[in-house]
Design a protein around this motif. Structure first.
Motif, short mmCIF file in Angstrom:
data_model
loop_
_atom_site.label_atom_id
_atom_site.label_comp_id
_atom_site.label_asym_id
_atom_site.label_seq_id
_atom_site.Cartn_x
_atom_site.Cartn_y
_atom_site.Cartn_z
N VAL A 90 8.14 46.23 -10.95
CA VAL A 90 8.07 45.22 -12.00
C VAL A 90 7.97 45.92 -13.34
N SER A 91 8.88 45.59 -14.25
CA SER A 91 8.87 46.17 -15.60
C SER A 91 8.56 45.08 -16.62
N GLN A 92 7.66 45.38 -17.51
CA GLN A 92 7.28 44.46 -18.58
C GLN A 92 7.41 45.19 -19.92
N PHE A 93 7.89 44.49 -20.90
CA PHE A 93 8.06 45.05 -22.23
C PHE A 93 6.99 44.47 -23.15
N GLU A 94 6.25 45.36 -23.78
CA GLU A 94 5.20 44.97 -24.71
C GLU A 94 5.50 45.55 -26.09
N GLN A 111 7.78 49.94 -22.69
CA GLN A 111 8.01 49.43 -21.34
C GLN A 111 6.87 49.85 -20.42
N GLN A 112 6.30 48.86 -19.74
CA GLN A 112 5.24 49.10 -18.77
C GLN A 112 5.78 48.81 -17.37
N THR A 113 5.76 49.81 -16.50
CA THR A 113 6.32 49.68 -15.15
C THR A 113 5.20 49.76 -14.12
N GLN A 114 5.21 48.81 -13.19
CA GLN A 114 4.24 48.78 -12.10
C GLN A 114 4.99 48.83 -10.77
#
Length: 389
Positions: free
Chosen positions: A309-313, A330-333
């Motif tokens: 799951v990638s989220q952009f902050e 980009q924050q990747t989990q």
């Protein structure tokens, strides 16, 4: 024979046996359910007509195809980027005495289409055929269109039929201000009885002494059974199996050939279908035939699920900072989960129904079933042919 006991048939069998005290007479009472024989009967033989499992060589359908245009559309035809519809329209108008440059044509009420039909055997001039019309360009819908006269060609390049008529579309597409609603496939339509045969494929039956009967599925046992059944029905050696698919039919001189072929096609013969499993991995469909044989096997099936799951902050500098700048980070989990192993055990004599029930018990999906069947085939526990669509 004794009287019936609550619907059971009773029979006494008296047996004499010599013992130390003399001859002993005793009886054995056997009970049999009505409708069931004492011995286990063999399973019923599956039979089919010859016409359902075979065809006469030469008596076949022929495919026809043509290219034409559909007119009368309500602004849903091909766009200006598709150039060949306007070229087709210009050529059509030129044949009618109207000379118009293709570059000057600006219409959206026509669409270039391909027309397909099937020419049945023994078709004569004037026979009407159904045709299927499909868009060849970027038309949005063929609803309300009219197919102009289109020649239909065979594999030899000759014209065998002409198609023309209004289209019947089983769907629609409506677009207003960028909002689109579509039902079924409006780019494909049919014209019932829209083609008329101009010439048929010649096939003469009179004067022939031999025909070839071709099985749909090649099988030596079925071919031999078909030839024996035909010979038994006709009372003479008229059929001879040449290989696993081809059966040669001999015609007596002066015999009525249509009557002979009708007798052959109406013969019921035993069928020995191959054990087959058909899988479609695109749709997840699995079809298992009833003749599939399973061997004892133990199956362990698990699964590994990995989620990324990638989220952009948005990262902003502190207030009143003169050196910082706003950046998108980009924050990747990554998470992984291993499912517990499920176990299935099939014992001797297990059926396809047992396999399906066991797979449903462990909650296997259609794609899990496909993987399990392929693994069983490799292990020799599945005696069937796997066909992947």
């Amino acid at each position: 024979m004794l009287a019936g006991i609550n619907g059971w048939n009773a029979r006494a069998i008296w047996v004499r046996r010599f013992t130390r005290r003399g001859w002993l007479l005793f009886g054995v009472l056997t009970l049999t359910l009505p409708g069931f024989a004492a011995d286990t009967a063999a399973p019923a033989q599956r039979e089919a007509r010859v016409k359902d499992i075979a065809s006469i060589e030469g008596i076949r359908d022929n495919q026809l195809v043509g290219y034409g245009i559909v007119v009368g559309l309500q602004g849903t035809g091909d766009s200006q980027q598709t150039t060949f519809p306007t070229q087709t329209l210009a050529a059509t108008l030129l044949r009618m005495g109207v000379s118009v440059p293709a570059a000057s044509i600006r219409v959206q009420n026509l669409a270039a289409v391909f027309v397909a039909a099937t020419l049945p055997p023994f078709a004569r001039p004037g026979t009407k055929l159904d045709v299927t019309v499909s868009s060849a360009g970027d038309a949005r819908s063929l609803e309300g269109g009219l197919l102009l006269m289109t020649p239909l060609y065979g594999a030899d390049g000759k014209i065998y039929a002409q198609a023309q008529g209004p289209l019947v579309v089983g769907g629609y597409s409506v677009s207003v201000n960028g909002n689109t609603k579509q039902y079924n496939h409006p780019n494909t339509a049919r014209v019932p009885f829209g083609a008329m045969v101009e010439q048929g494929v010649p096939l003469e039956l009179e004067g022939r002494s031999k025909f070839s009967l071709l099985l749909n599925d090649a099988d030596f046992r079925t071919a031999e059974a078909v030839s024996q059944a035909i010979n038994h029905e006709l009372g003479r050696p008229a059929a001879h199996a040449l290989d696993s698919r081809d059966i040669e039919l001999s015609v007596v001189h002066g015999e009525d050939i249509p009557e002979f072929l009708s007798q052959v096609e109406s013969v019921e013969v035993p069928v020995f279908p191959r054990a087959k499993v058909v899988v479609n991995e695109r749709t997840g469909t699995v079809v298992i035939g009833g003749t599939v044989v399973l061997q004892p096997v133990s199956i362990l099936h698990g699964g590994l699920a990995i989620n990324v799951v990638s989220q952009f902050e948005v990262s902003q500098p502190n207030a009143f900072s003169a050196t910082g700048s706003t950046q998108v980070v980009q924050q990747t989990q990554v998470s992984a989960r291993d499912k517990p192993v499920s176990r299935i055990e099939l014992k001797q004599g297990a059926t396809v129904d047992d396999l399906v029930r066991s797979l449903q018990t462990i909650g296997a999906s259609a794609r899990d079933v496909i993987s399990i069947l392929q693994a069983m085939k490799s292990a020799g526990a599945l005696e069937a042919e796997i066909e992947v669509l």
